[in-house]
Design an enzyme around this catalytic site. Structure first.
Site, PDB file in Angstrom:
ATOM      1  N   ASP A  86       5.297  -6.129  14.939  1.00 44.80           N
ATOM      2  CA  ASP A  86       3.942  -5.946  15.401  1.00 44.80           C
ATOM      3  C   ASP A  86       3.968  -4.453  16.471  1.00 44.80           C
ATOM      4  O   ASP A  86       4.493  -4.480  17.189  1.00 44.80           O
ATOM      5  CB  ASP A  86       3.310  -6.940  16.196  1.00 44.80           C
ATOM      6  CG  ASP A  86       1.834  -6.662  16.148  1.00 44.80           C
ATOM      7  OD1 ASP A  86       1.213  -5.589  16.172  1.00 44.80           O
ATOM      8  OD2 ASP A  86       1.033  -7.846  16.498  1.00 44.80           O
ATOM      9  N   GLY A 117       0.708  -1.332   0.052  1.00 46.75           N
ATOM     10  CA  GLY A 117      -0.197  -0.027   0.024  1.00 46.75           C
ATOM     11  C   GLY A 117       0.941   1.099  -0.025  1.00 46.75           C
ATOM     12  O   GLY A 117       1.824   1.355  -0.661  1.00 46.75           O
ATOM     13  N   ASP A 121       6.637  -4.507   9.407  1.00 45.00           N
ATOM     14  CA  ASP A 121       5.287  -4.929   8.828  1.00 45.00           C
ATOM     15  C   ASP A 121       5.251  -6.463   9.535  1.00 45.00           C
ATOM     16  O   ASP A 121       6.189  -6.759  10.054  1.00 45.00           O
ATOM     17  CB  ASP A 121       5.185  -5.277   7.387  1.00 45.00           C
ATOM     18  CG  ASP A 121       3.491  -4.894   6.997  1.00 45.00           C
ATOM     19  OD1 ASP A 121       2.972  -5.981   7.310  1.00 45.00           O
ATOM     20  OD2 ASP A 121       3.145  -3.928   6.245  1.00 45.00           O
ATOM     21  N   SER A 138      -6.164  10.780   8.961  1.00 50.47           N
ATOM     22  CA  SER A 138      -6.834  10.461   7.774  1.00 50.47           C
ATOM     23  C   SER A 138      -7.951  11.433   7.590  1.00 50.47           C
ATOM     24  O   SER A 138      -8.003  12.328   8.569  1.00 50.47           O
ATOM     25  CB  SER A 138      -7.851   9.254   7.949  1.00 50.47           C
ATOM     26  OG  SER A 138      -8.818   8.874   7.214  1.00 50.47           O
ATOM     27  N   TYR A 160     -12.347   3.148  13.241  1.00 51.35           N
ATOM     28  CA  TYR A 160     -11.415   4.183  12.435  1.00 51.35           C
ATOM     29  C   TYR A 160     -11.546   5.231  12.721  1.00 51.35           C
ATOM     30  O   TYR A 160     -10.405   5.969  13.118  1.00 51.35           O
ATOM     31  CB  TYR A 160     -11.623   3.459  11.127  1.00 51.35           C
ATOM     32  CG  TYR A 160     -10.621   4.044   9.856  1.00 51.35           C
ATOM     33  CD1 TYR A 160      -9.505   3.122   9.932  1.00 51.35           C
ATOM     34  CD2 TYR A 160     -11.038   4.953   9.108  1.00 51.35           C
ATOM     35  CE1 TYR A 160      -8.588   3.756   8.910  1.00 51.35           C
ATOM     36  CE2 TYR A 160     -10.036   5.485   8.377  1.00 51.35           C
ATOM     37  CZ  TYR A 160      -8.770   4.754   8.422  1.00 51.35           C
ATOM     38  OH  TYR A 160      -7.775   5.327   7.384  1.00 51.35           O
TER      39      TYR A 160
END
Length: 292
Positions: A61, A17, A37, A139, A152
């Site tokens: 993690d 991504g 990751d 975001s 989220y």
């Protein structure tokens, strides 16, 4: 604009991504990369594509502070320090507050919020030493909420304010801190949601104005790299997302919420029914990684 050539960039969620896109762009500009990751297969693919000369990959993690401290220590040992941090790892869940699996809700907060804290806590001593830059991925969801995405939304609002507080704490040490705010990006997060729930794509199509648009990973990666090079306080992608930030006080009023409220009675029950039929509150890929 500062050069990233020779700089050490620590990226979480670097296997795919936006994280992978930014990694490739920074590598092309001469940066040294530390990619973390939990998806070992995809992380190995990144290493194979980029080579090992200026790249260190670490399976870790973000929910595990000792693991992130170990990754930061490995970065310092390999490259001498850390100049730039991109706290990018994040997931989403499916379903309304009444429908979402409580464990999935907790997982979103653990990864998206505690994961950011663990990343910053582990890397900050070296970043301070090098008077570097931290970019925390928030975001558009921090500015405008969407039904069915409460965990989220909450997590991205939280890390935006975390970035604001961190900026105040480290500015006198020569460290700059930014937060990144994107609309819907064509990543696995959005693609999996559309594939799992027809109502997700329908909801996007019925949102007002540009809120329904999806942006390419390439465009997002380009914006992130520019933001990193310019050590920006905020990175908005596309640019109109910055306007939504200024409209935030209005968007959370009854008047501002009217366009979205209008679609909820129809969309949300059907979305919850799809989530119930799936038997899970996140993507199949995330579920698989969680079980590994």
């Amino acid at each position: 604009m500062s050069s990233v050539r020779g700089k050490v960039v620590f990226i979480t969620g670097g296997a795919a991504g936006v994280g992978a896109e930014v990694a490739h762009r920074l590598h092309a500009k001469g940066a040294k990369l530390v990619l973390t990751d939990i998806d070992e297969d995809l992380l190995t693919r990144q290493r194979d594509e980029l080579g090992t000369d200026r790249v260190l990959t670490i399976v870790a993690d973000v929910r595990d502070l000792p693991a992130m401290q170990g990754a930061a220590a490995a970065a310092v040992e390999r490259f001498g320090g850390i100049d730039i941090v991109l706290a990018n790892a994040g997931i989403a869940s499916y379903g309304s507050v009444l429908q979402v699996d409580p464990e999935a809700f907790k997982r979103v907060l653990d990864i998206n919020v505690l994961g950011v804290f663990h990343t910053v806590r582990a890397t900050l001593p070296s970043v301070i030493e090098r008077r570097g830059y931290v970019l925390i991925v928030s975001s558009l969801a921090a500015y405008a909420a969407a039904p069915g995405l409460a965990p989220y939304n909450a997590s991205k609002a939280a890390v935006e304010h975390f970035a604001n507080a961190l900026r105040l704490e480290v500015a006198h040490r020569g460290v700059d801190v930014g937060s990144a705010h994107m609309s819907w990006i064509d990543t696995a997060l959005v693609r999996d949601s559309k594939a799992d729930m027809s109502t997700f794509g329908e909801m996007l199509s019925r949102l007002p104005g540009p809120l329904k648009t999806t942006t390419s990973v390439a465009r997002c990666g380009e914006a992130f790299v520019k933001g990193i090079e310019r050590r920006r306080t905020r990175v908005n992608c596309p640019g109109w997302v910055g306007l939504v930030r200024w409209l935030r006080p209005i968007l959370s009023t009854r008047v501002g919420e009217m366009p979205v409220r209008a679609i909820v009675p129809d969309i949300l029950p059907r979305m919850d029914a799809e989530v119930a039929a799936l038997g899970r509150s996140t993507s199949a890929h995330n579920e698989e990684l969680e079980q590994d």
